[in-house]
Motif scaffolding. Structure first.
Motif, PDB file in Angstrom:
ATOM      1  N   SER A  16      -5.826  20.535 -70.097  1.00  0.00           N
ATOM      2  CA  SER A  16      -5.972  21.965 -70.381  1.00  0.00           C
ATOM      3  C   SER A  16      -4.645  22.583 -70.780  1.00  0.00           C
ATOM      4  N   TYR A  58     -17.121  32.124 -80.981  1.00  0.00           N
ATOM      5  CA  TYR A  58     -16.426  30.836 -80.910  1.00  0.00           C
ATOM      6  C   TYR A  58     -16.909  29.913 -82.019  1.00  0.00           C
ATOM      7  N   VAL A  62     -15.638  24.344 -80.342  1.00  0.00           N
ATOM      8  CA  VAL A  62     -14.921  24.653 -79.098  1.00  0.00           C
ATOM      9  C   VAL A  62     -15.791  25.336 -78.056  1.00  0.00           C
ATOM     10  N   PHE A  66     -13.399  26.266 -74.716  1.00  0.00           N
ATOM     11  CA  PHE A  66     -12.354  27.274 -74.882  1.00  0.00           C
ATOM     12  C   PHE A  66     -12.895  28.641 -74.465  1.00  0.00           C
ATOM     13  N   MET A  81      -7.904  26.636 -72.975  1.00  0.00           N
ATOM     14  CA  MET A  81      -8.462  25.460 -73.638  1.00  0.00           C
ATOM     15  C   MET A  81      -8.613  24.350 -72.603  1.00  0.00           C
ATOM     16  N   ASP A  88      -8.441  18.486 -81.410  1.00  0.00           N
ATOM     17  CA  ASP A  88      -7.952  19.852 -81.212  1.00  0.00           C
ATOM     18  C   ASP A  88      -6.484  19.983 -81.595  1.00  0.00           C
TER      19      ASP A  88
END
Length: 114
Positions: A16, A58, A62, A66, A81, A88
């Motif tokens: 993350s 979004y 994602v 996210f 994230m 990504d």
């Protein structure tokens, strides 16, 4: 409006990161914030956006991983994230739009690799 993005870095797949974008200047004119990203050899694409009212959109790639949010007191927008994937990997850009506002911040690099 000036936008300063931060928080990028190198992370392993599944990890993350949280990106931040601090706005300054005529922030009262901002109506929507967005995060975009651009990978090498690819076009810049929209990742997520959030309006003054908190409405979010979004990219399909994602969704569920996210989260975009904003602090209207601090004039900061975030991109949390999670479950990051190698795809990504990109330079992430903050964007603000509104009344006579159409501004980009400098990018922050996100690299997802083991």
């Amino acid at each position: 409006v000036q936008l300063q993005a931060s928080g990028g870095g190198l992370v392993q797949p599944g990890g993350s990161l949280r990106l931040s974008c601090a706005a300054s200047g005529s922030v009262s004119r901002i109506r929507v914030y967005a995060w975009y990203r651009q990978a090498p050899g690819k076009q810049r694409e929209s990742v997520a956006s959030i309006t003054n009212g908190g409405y979010t959109i979004y990219a399909d790639s994602v969704k569920g991983r996210f989260t975009i949010s904003r602090d209207n007191v601090k004039n900061v927008v975030y991109l949390q994230m999670n479950s990051l994937k190698p795809e990504d990997t990109a330079t992430y850009y903050c964007y603000a739009a509104g009344d006579n506002v159409n501004d980009w911040g400098r990018g922050t690099q996100v690299t997802v690799s083991s």
